[in-house]
Design a protein around this motif. Structure first.
Motif, mmCIF file in Angstrom:
data_model
loop_
_atom_site.group_PDB
_atom_site.id
_atom_site.type_symbol
_atom_site.label_atom_id
_atom_site.label_comp_id
_atom_site.label_asym_id
_atom_site.label_seq_id
_atom_site.Cartn_x
_atom_site.Cartn_y
_atom_site.Cartn_z
ATOM 1 N N GLU A 189 49.035 77.613 25.717
ATOM 2 C CA GLU A 189 48.638 77.497 27.119
ATOM 3 C C GLU A 189 48.752 78.831 27.843
ATOM 4 O O GLU A 189 48.016 79.110 28.787
ATOM 5 N N ALA A 190 49.678 79.695 27.395
ATOM 6 C CA ALA A 190 49.876 81.004 28.020
ATOM 7 C C ALA A 190 48.665 81.898 27.809
ATOM 8 O O ALA A 190 48.464 82.871 28.537
ATOM 9 N N GLU A 191 47.863 81.587 26.791
ATOM 10 C CA GLU A 191 46.678 82.382 26.510
ATOM 11 C C GLU A 191 45.445 81.852 27.234
ATOM 12 O O GLU A 191 44.340 82.325 27.016
ATOM 13 N N LEU A 192 45.617 80.862 28.093
ATOM 14 C CA LEU A 192 44.512 80.288 28.851
ATOM 15 C C LEU A 192 44.524 80.812 30.290
ATOM 16 O O LEU A 192 45.581 81.049 30.873
ATOM 17 N N CYS A 193 43.330 80.980 30.859
ATOM 18 C CA CYS A 193 43.232 81.422 32.250
ATOM 19 C C CYS A 193 43.792 80.354 33.185
ATOM 20 O O CYS A 193 44.493 80.665 34.148
ATOM 21 N N TYR A 194 43.457 79.090 32.884
ATOM 22 C CA TYR A 194 43.931 77.953 33.674
ATOM 23 C C TYR A 194 44.595 76.955 32.715
ATOM 24 O O TYR A 194 43.934 76.055 32.186
ATOM 25 N N PRO A 195 45.886 77.127 32.459
ATOM 26 C CA PRO A 195 46.588 76.278 31.472
ATOM 27 C C PRO A 195 46.453 74.788 31.735
ATOM 28 O O PRO A 195 46.380 73.992 30.787
ATOM 29 N N HIS A 196 46.403 74.370 33.000
ATOM 30 C CA HIS A 196 46.355 72.937 33.320
ATOM 31 C C HIS A 196 45.000 72.306 32.991
ATOM 32 O O HIS A 196 44.875 71.085 32.986
ATOM 33 N N LEU A 197 43.977 73.149 32.677
ATOM 34 C CA LEU A 197 42.650 72.615 32.342
ATOM 35 C C LEU A 197 42.436 72.478 30.838
ATOM 36 O O LEU A 197 41.392 71.981 30.405
ATOM 37 N N GLY A 198 43.387 72.931 30.067
ATOM 38 C CA GLY A 198 43.298 72.773 28.623
ATOM 39 C C GLY A 198 42.104 73.492 28.016
ATOM 40 O O GLY A 198 41.846 74.669 28.315
ATOM 41 N N ASN A 199 41.341 72.780 27.181
ATOM 42 C CA ASN A 199 40.214 73.389 26.471
ATOM 43 C C ASN A 199 39.049 73.776 27.375
ATOM 44 O O ASN A 199 38.126 74.474 26.943
ATOM 45 N N TYR A 200 39.062 73.320 28.620
ATOM 46 C CA TYR A 200 37.989 73.692 29.546
ATOM 47 C C TYR A 200 38.161 75.127 30.075
ATOM 48 O O TYR A 200 37.220 75.711 30.609
ATOM 49 N N SER A 201 39.360 75.654 29.925
ATOM 50 C CA SER A 201 39.655 76.988 30.431
ATOM 51 C C SER A 201 39.280 78.067 29.423
ATOM 52 O O SER A 201 39.337 77.866 28.204
ATOM 53 N N CYS A 202 38.894 79.247 29.935
ATOM 54 C CA CYS A 202 38.646 80.399 29.070
ATOM 55 C C CYS A 202 39.979 80.956 28.575
ATOM 56 O O CYS A 202 41.026 80.748 29.198
ATOM 57 N N ARG A 203 39.928 81.662 27.480
ATOM 58 C CA ARG A 203 41.137 82.272 26.931
ATOM 59 C C ARG A 203 41.305 83.663 27.520
ATOM 60 O O ARG A 203 40.341 84.404 27.677
ATOM 61 N N ARG A 204 42.524 84.006 27.854
ATOM 62 C CA ARG A 204 42.805 85.309 28.439
ATOM 63 C C ARG A 204 43.310 86.278 27.385
ATOM 64 O O ARG A 204 43.798 85.866 26.311
ATOM 65 N N ILE A 205 43.148 87.559 27.662
ATOM 66 C CA ILE A 205 43.667 88.588 26.772
ATOM 67 C C ILE A 205 45.111 88.866 27.153
ATOM 68 O O ILE A 205 45.411 89.206 28.303
ATOM 69 N N VAL A 206 46.000 88.695 26.202
ATOM 70 C CA VAL A 206 47.425 88.881 26.459
ATOM 71 C C VAL A 206 47.831 90.287 26.031
ATOM 72 O O VAL A 206 47.655 90.680 24.877
ATOM 73 N N ARG A 207 48.370 91.047 26.980
ATOM 74 C CA ARG A 207 48.848 92.403 26.708
ATOM 75 C C ARG A 207 50.289 92.520 27.201
ATOM 76 O O ARG A 207 50.716 91.761 28.077
ATOM 77 N N PRO A 208 51.037 93.495 26.682
ATOM 78 C CA PRO A 208 52.393 93.736 27.200
ATOM 79 C C PRO A 208 52.335 94.094 28.683
ATOM 80 O O PRO A 208 51.375 94.715 29.154
ATOM 81 N N HIS A 209 53.379 93.723 29.407
ATOM 82 C CA HIS A 209 53.412 93.958 30.853
ATOM 83 C C HIS A 209 53.270 95.447 31.179
ATOM 84 O O HIS A 209 52.583 95.819 32.138
ATOM 85 N N SER A 210 53.900 96.295 30.381
ATOM 86 C CA SER A 210 53.837 97.746 30.627
ATOM 87 C C SER A 210 52.401 98.264 30.499
ATOM 88 O O SER A 210 51.996 99.165 31.238
ATOM 89 N N VAL A 211 51.655 97.677 29.554
ATOM 90 C CA VAL A 211 50.249 98.087 29.363
ATOM 91 C C VAL A 211 49.430 97.687 30.587
ATOM 92 O O VAL A 211 48.589 98.465 31.065
ATOM 93 N N TYR A 212 49.669 96.473 31.097
ATOM 94 C CA TYR A 212 48.958 96.012 32.300
ATOM 95 C C TYR A 212 49.229 96.944 33.484
ATOM 96 O O TYR A 212 48.318 97.343 34.214
ATOM 97 N N VAL A 213 50.491 97.295 33.676
ATOM 98 C CA VAL A 213 50.869 98.167 34.797
ATOM 99 C C VAL A 213 50.181 99.518 34.668
ATOM 100 O O VAL A 213 49.623 100.055 35.645
ATOM 101 N N LEU A 214 50.195 100.087 33.464
ATOM 102 C CA LEU A 214 49.569 101.387 33.229
ATOM 103 C C LEU A 214 48.064 101.334 33.491
ATOM 104 O O LEU A 214 47.502 102.218 34.154
ATOM 105 N N LEU A 215 47.415 100.272 33.000
ATOM 106 C CA LEU A 215 45.971 100.131 33.203
ATOM 107 C C LEU A 215 45.630 99.958 34.680
ATOM 108 O O LEU A 215 44.661 100.545 35.178
#
Length: 326
Positions: A6-32
């Motif tokens: 569920e953590a890899e979903l844009c909207y976890p509460h929507l299940g399979n209807y949600s798109c999958r998100r790209i998971v990156r380390p927090h430090s990478v997100y901050v740098l980007l």
């Protein structure tokens, strides 16, 4: 409790209807976020300085500079488009479908208008260098302004006819959290030809012709073939050739930044790869005003005048600025 899936979903509460998100380390997100936000702010700021300089100082109101103004406006808009792409870092769109369509439409209109402006500038330089005697009559301020308006109008009309999901925002998304333009594969190929291949061919042909004329003029001057009566026109051509060289750099940078994005999009590359080339695609809008800073003393002078707030003084628009075409 949210599971790893569920953590890899844009909207976890929507299940399979949600798109999958790209998971990156927090430090990478901050740098980007820091890097991309800085690029966005610099793009907006530098192009705003170009817009103010050309708009405010009457000495810079020339046909070529108005074409440059159109390019600066498109680059200025790119700085704001970049903000939307920063929101898509994890491949999730959290705003409404209407905002998604606004982003998609703007991200096509602006680069298309930018390409059109580059073509118009190339035509302007071609006439200035290859037919300098008739340049003042062929290229006027009114004609330049009409060309700019037509360029933006055709870009908007072209974009509205290009997208299939323009009338139904979000209605064709494969999952919730997606924000992508919907175009037929044939339309994609046509778009690549009309907005990259054809303009690139026109630009290259024009600049090859300008280069040939520049070389022939240089040889004529070295061999003293030029007639004394033509010395005045040769002097004019020197400044025109200088402008052509600088704009040649702009064109080369434009092609280097735009070509990878079109090639990857046509080959349906991975999102991570496409995001990199898309950033390169937008990075061109930051490089253009930086090129002017390095090559044009008058632009640096205008920037100092603007940042010192001297433009707020009465009659500042008449301030003497070395009048050069950009």
């Amino acid at each position: 409790m949210i599971t790893p899936d569920e953590a890899e979903l844009c909207y976890p509460h929507l299940g399979n209807y949600s798109c999958r998100r790209i998971v990156r380390p927090h430090s990478v997100y901050v740098l980007l976020y820091i890097i991309l936000s800085s690029i966005s702010v610099l793009t907006v700021t530098l192009n705003l300085l170009v817009i103010i300089a050309i708009s405010h100082f009457k000495k810079l109101h020339s046909p070529t500079n108005f074409l440059l103004l159109s390019l600066a406006v498109s680059d200025f808009c790119v700085g704001f488009i970049f903000i939307f792409d920063i929101l898509l870092l994890d491949n999730c769109w959290y705003l409404s479908a209407g905002w998604c369509m606004f982003h998609v439409v703007l991200s096509i209109i602006v680069p298309t208008a930018s390409t059109g402006s580059i073509v118009l500038i190339s035509i302007d330089r071609y006439i200035a260098v290859c037919d300098p005697l008739h340049y003042p009559t062929k290229v006027t301020v009114n004609r330049a302004n009409i060309s700019v308006v037509l360029c933006w109008f055709c870009s908007a009309l072209y974009t509205l006819g290009l997208l299939e999901n323009i009338k139904h925002p979000g209605g064709f998304n494969s999952c919730i959290g997606e924000c992508m333009p919907l175009m037929h594969p044939v339309v994609i190929i046509l778009d690549i030809f009309l907005t990259l291949i054809f303009p690139a061919i026109v630009i290259i042909i024009l600049y090859v012709r300008v280069f040939v004329v520049a070389v022939s003029q240089a040889r004529a001057m070295l061999s003293h073939v030029a007639v004394v009566k033509l010395q005045g026109s040769v002097k004019v051509n020197k400044s025109e050739l200088k402008a052509a060289r600088v704009l040649g750099v702009v064109v080369v940078v434009f092609l280097l930044c735009y070509t990878p994005a079109y090639l990857v999009s046509s080959l349906y590359g991975t999102l991570s790869t496409f995001y990199f080339v898309k950033c390169l695609y937008y990075f061109n809008s930051l490089l253009n005003p930086m090129i002017y800073v390095f090559f044009y003393p008058w632009f640096r002078k205008c920037v100092k005048y603007i940042l010192s707030l001297q433009i707020l003084k009465s009659g500042s628009s008449q301030h003497t600025v070395k009048r050069e075409s950009c």
